[in-house]
Design a protein around this motif. Structure first.
Motif, PDB file in Angstrom:
ATOM      1  N   GLY A 110       0.770  -1.230   0.000  1.00 37.46           N
ATOM      2  CA  GLY A 110       0.000   0.000   0.000  1.00 37.46           C
ATOM      3  C   GLY A 110       0.800   1.279   0.000  1.00 37.46           C
ATOM      4  O   GLY A 110       0.438   2.224   0.686  1.00 37.46           O
ATOM      5  N   VAL A 111       1.866   1.369  -0.737  1.00 35.92           N
ATOM      6  CA  VAL A 111       2.629   2.619  -0.835  1.00 35.92           C
ATOM      7  C   VAL A 111       1.830   3.591  -1.697  1.00 35.92           C
ATOM      8  O   VAL A 111       1.334   3.237  -2.757  1.00 35.92           O
ATOM      9  CB  VAL A 111       4.024   2.376  -1.453  1.00 35.92           C
ATOM     10  N   ASP A 112       1.715   4.830  -1.239  1.00 30.15           N
ATOM     11  CA  ASP A 112       0.884   5.834  -1.907  1.00 30.15           C
ATOM     12  C   ASP A 112       1.793   6.966  -2.373  1.00 30.15           C
ATOM     13  O   ASP A 112       2.284   7.721  -1.550  1.00 30.15           O
ATOM     14  CB  ASP A 112      -0.167   6.334  -0.917  1.00 30.15           C
ATOM     15  N   CYS A 113       2.102   7.177  -3.544  1.00 34.17           N
ATOM     16  CA  CYS A 113       1.514   6.735  -4.784  1.00 34.17           C
ATOM     17  C   CYS A 113       2.657   6.539  -5.784  1.00 34.17           C
ATOM     18  O   CYS A 113       2.823   5.462  -6.311  1.00 34.17           O
ATOM     19  CB  CYS A 113       0.509   7.769  -5.200  1.00 34.17           C
ATOM     20  N   PHE A 114       3.498   7.569  -5.980  1.00 31.36           N
ATOM     21  CA  PHE A 114       4.639   7.476  -6.890  1.00 31.36           C
ATOM     22  C   PHE A 114       5.878   7.207  -6.050  1.00 31.36           C
ATOM     23  O   PHE A 114       6.273   8.051  -5.246  1.00 31.36           O
ATOM     24  CB  PHE A 114       4.826   8.783  -7.678  1.00 31.36           C
ATOM     25  N   ALA A 115       6.501   6.048  -6.239  1.00 32.85           N
ATOM     26  CA  ALA A 115       7.616   5.685  -5.369  1.00 32.85           C
ATOM     27  C   ALA A 115       8.727   4.985  -6.132  1.00 32.85           C
ATOM     28  O   ALA A 115       8.492   4.309  -7.139  1.00 32.85           O
ATOM     29  CB  ALA A 115       7.125   4.793  -4.240  1.00 32.85           C
ATOM     30  N   ASP A 116       9.948   5.155  -5.620  1.00 33.69           N
ATOM     31  CA  ASP A 116      11.135   4.435  -6.080  1.00 33.69           C
ATOM     32  C   ASP A 116      11.663   3.638  -4.893  1.00 33.69           C
ATOM     33  O   ASP A 116      11.640   4.114  -3.758  1.00 33.69           O
ATOM     34  CB  ASP A 116      12.209   5.411  -6.564  1.00 33.69           C
ATOM     35  N   TYR A 117      12.167   2.441  -5.172  1.00 36.43           N
ATOM     36  CA  TYR A 117      12.601   1.521  -4.134  1.00 36.43           C
ATOM     37  C   TYR A 117      14.088   1.208  -4.309  1.00 36.43           C
ATOM     38  O   TYR A 117      14.527   0.926  -5.428  1.00 36.43           O
ATOM     39  CB  TYR A 117      11.796   0.223  -4.219  1.00 36.43           C
ATOM     40  N   TYR A 118      14.829   1.249  -3.193  1.00 36.16           N
ATOM     41  CA  TYR A 118      16.273   1.019  -3.210  1.00 36.16           C
ATOM     42  C   TYR A 118      16.657   0.010  -2.139  1.00 36.16           C
ATOM     43  O   TYR A 118      16.112   0.040  -1.030  1.00 36.16           O
ATOM     44  CB  TYR A 118      17.032   2.316  -2.918  1.00 36.16           C
ATOM     45  N   LEU A 119      17.594  -0.869  -2.461  1.00 33.18           N
ATOM     46  CA  LEU A 119      18.159  -1.786  -1.477  1.00 33.18           C
ATOM     47  C   LEU A 119      19.673  -1.684  -1.577  1.00 33.18           C
ATOM     48  O   LEU A 119      20.241  -1.888  -2.657  1.00 33.18           O
ATOM     49  CB  LEU A 119      17.695  -3.222  -1.720  1.00 33.18           C
ATOM     50  N   ASN A 120      20.282  -1.314  -0.471  1.00 36.15           N
ATOM     51  CA  ASN A 120      21.734  -1.135  -0.415  1.00 36.15           C
ATOM     52  C   ASN A 120      22.231  -0.192  -1.510  1.00 36.15           C
ATOM     53  O   ASN A 120      23.257  -0.407  -2.140  1.00 36.15           O
ATOM     54  CB  ASN A 120      22.449  -2.489  -0.475  1.00 36.15           C
ATOM     55  N   GLY A 121      21.453   0.876  -1.754  1.00 38.65           N
ATOM     56  CA  GLY A 121      21.836   1.908  -2.711  1.00 38.65           C
ATOM     57  C   GLY A 121      21.492   1.621  -4.159  1.00 38.65           C
ATOM     58  O   GLY A 121      21.721   2.459  -5.026  1.00 38.65           O
TER      59      GLY A 121
END
Length: 158
Positions: A100-111
């Motif tokens: 349920g992330v609202d709304c425009f998102a970018d996801y990062y793991l260890n940079g």
């Protein structure tokens, strides 16, 4: 964490992200000079309640306090989580699930950027098999202003 199984073999580990984290935020408007603030937060949750818990906003459902949120519509939000992953077998797929992330998102793991979403409040799953390692991992979710994202689009008035 859950497992999907096929014929007795574990093929996938799914991790739902929840717990305490840090929330950084700043105005996203181009040219704006705004200090980047960081507070404690909880996920799942929402930024408005985190701001209230941190004492930045008063009780939101009292009087006209809800109107104090307007300026935050132009902010960028960064959730930072120290994710602790157990060891996984070489043939296992590791999936992160965000519910349920609202709304425009970018996801990062260890940079490393591993995904994006542009739909509000629905689950998103991402394969992070090659990006995570046993122990502490730095997970970040950057949420962009929906008003600024909408302003980038051309709309036909008819």
């Amino acid at each position: 964490m859950s497992h999907l199984q096929t014929k007795g073999l574990t093929i996938m580990k799914i991790y739902e992200i929840s717990g305490k984290c840090r929330l950084s935020f700043a105005e996203e408007t181009p040219g704006a000079e705004c200090e980047n603030l960081t507070i404690d937060a909880v996920i799942p949750g929402n930024v408005e309640l985190d701001l209230e818990r941190a004492g930045i906003l008063p009780e939101l459902f009292f009087g006209n306090n809800i109107k104090l949120l307007r300026k935050y519509e132009y902010y960028k939000w960064r959730y930072t989580i120290d994710a602790d992953f157990p060891a996984h077998a070489e043939d296992e797929q590791v999936i992160l699930e965000f519910c349920g992330v609202d709304c425009f998102a970018d996801y990062y793991l260890n940079g490393v950027r591993f995904g994006e979403s542009d739909n509000a409040l629905i689950p998103h799953r991402f394969d992070v098999t090659g990006l995570c390692h046993e122990g502490k991992n730095l997970l970040e979710v950057v949420i962009r202003s929906p008003l600024l994202e909408a302003a980038k689009k051309q709309y036909d008035a008819y």
